[in-house]
Design a protein around this motif. Sequence first.
Motif, short mmCIF file in Angstrom:
data_model
loop_
_atom_site.label_atom_id
_atom_site.label_comp_id
_atom_site.label_asym_id
_atom_site.label_seq_id
_atom_site.Cartn_x
_atom_site.Cartn_y
_atom_site.Cartn_z
N TRP A 1 55.34 -36.97 -11.79
CA TRP A 1 56.33 -36.01 -12.30
C TRP A 1 57.06 -35.41 -11.12
O TRP A 1 56.48 -34.73 -10.28
CB TRP A 1 55.64 -34.92 -13.11
CG TRP A 1 54.81 -35.45 -14.24
CD1 TRP A 1 54.97 -36.61 -14.93
CD2 TRP A 1 53.65 -34.83 -14.81
NE1 TRP A 1 54.01 -36.74 -15.90
CE2 TRP A 1 53.18 -35.66 -15.85
CE3 TRP A 1 52.98 -33.64 -14.55
CZ2 TRP A 1 52.06 -35.35 -16.61
CZ3 TRP A 1 51.87 -33.32 -15.32
CH2 TRP A 1 51.43 -34.17 -16.34
N TYR A 2 58.36 -35.65 -11.05
CA TYR A 2 59.17 -35.13 -9.94
C TYR A 2 60.58 -34.89 -10.44
O TYR A 2 60.96 -35.29 -11.53
CB TYR A 2 59.15 -36.09 -8.75
CG TYR A 2 59.76 -37.44 -9.01
CD1 TYR A 2 61.05 -37.73 -8.59
CD2 TYR A 2 59.04 -38.45 -9.67
CE1 TYR A 2 61.62 -38.97 -8.83
CE2 TYR A 2 59.60 -39.68 -9.91
CZ TYR A 2 60.88 -39.95 -9.49
OH TYR A 2 61.44 -41.17 -9.72
N SER B 1 56.96 -42.65 -14.19
CA SER B 1 57.84 -41.59 -13.69
C SER B 1 58.31 -40.69 -14.81
O SER B 1 58.56 -41.16 -15.92
CB SER B 1 59.07 -42.19 -13.01
OG SER B 1 58.70 -42.98 -11.92
N GLY B 2 58.45 -39.43 -14.48
CA GLY B 2 58.99 -38.47 -15.44
C GLY B 2 59.42 -37.21 -14.72
O GLY B 2 59.14 -37.02 -13.54
N ALA B 3 60.08 -36.36 -15.46
CA ALA B 3 60.56 -35.10 -14.90
C ALA B 3 59.41 -34.14 -14.65
O ALA B 3 58.34 -34.28 -15.24
CB ALA B 3 61.56 -34.46 -15.87
N ALA C 1 49.19 -31.93 -6.71
CA ALA C 1 50.41 -31.15 -6.98
C ALA C 1 50.92 -30.56 -5.67
O ALA C 1 50.14 -30.14 -4.82
CB ALA C 1 50.12 -30.04 -7.98
N ALA C 2 52.23 -30.55 -5.53
CA ALA C 2 52.89 -29.91 -4.39
C ALA C 2 54.13 -29.21 -4.92
O ALA C 2 54.83 -29.74 -5.77
CB ALA C 2 53.27 -30.94 -3.34
N ARG C 3 54.36 -28.02 -4.39
CA ARG C 3 55.47 -27.21 -4.90
C ARG C 3 56.29 -26.68 -3.74
O ARG C 3 55.75 -26.19 -2.75
CB ARG C 3 54.90 -26.05 -5.73
CG ARG C 3 55.93 -25.27 -6.51
CD ARG C 3 55.24 -24.28 -7.46
NE ARG C 3 54.27 -23.44 -6.79
CZ ARG C 3 54.58 -22.34 -6.12
NH1 ARG C 3 55.82 -21.94 -6.04
NH2 ARG C 3 53.63 -21.64 -5.53
#
Length: 190
Positions: free
Chosen positions: A64-65, A115-117, A149-151
């Motif tokens: 998710w990106y 892949s997805g948002a 996860a990375a933000r």
Amino acid sequence: MRTPSLSPMTLALGGALLSAPAIAARLDLSVQIPQLEVAEYHRPYVAVWLERDDRSPVGTLALWYQQPKKGDKPAGEGPAGMAAGAEGGGKWLPDLRQWWRRGGRELSLPADGVSGATRPVGEHALSLVEGGAALKALPAGNYKLLVEAAREEGGRELLEIPFQWPAAAGQTLKAQGKSELGAVRLALSR
């Protein structure tokens, strides 16, 4: 004594039941993205993948990106040959460091079914069935499910859940994040 005759419908139904596949093993995953009290919040990039005991990657289950917006023009090539675009988030995928090092850089993006948002705050589900594309020909053995996860303007977090495939019986395994991830739950069923 008269032998009962079977109608064509009964024969068709009986044949369908006899040829029905056995119940396939399932892997159901729930990933919680927590509400964070921060000045500037950006949705996290999240990668979900499987590894063998020796840490060799099996494959990416979800990524998710930030997706390019309609009408964005590519601004050159990004990771894995993906056109990054002005608003596309492909150039930030290496921030998912463990996933990137363990096979993400070889993934051609966007990947169908993977892949997805980015996802908003809340609980997000993913279900995979034995024999499907993600679990196709997955041999019996010990594996690890990893969720990273990375933000932007935030931190990173990596959770792993070891499990055996296929599960002998239904079981639920859990991991609890401390910052970028909340509860991650893996339910295995046969």
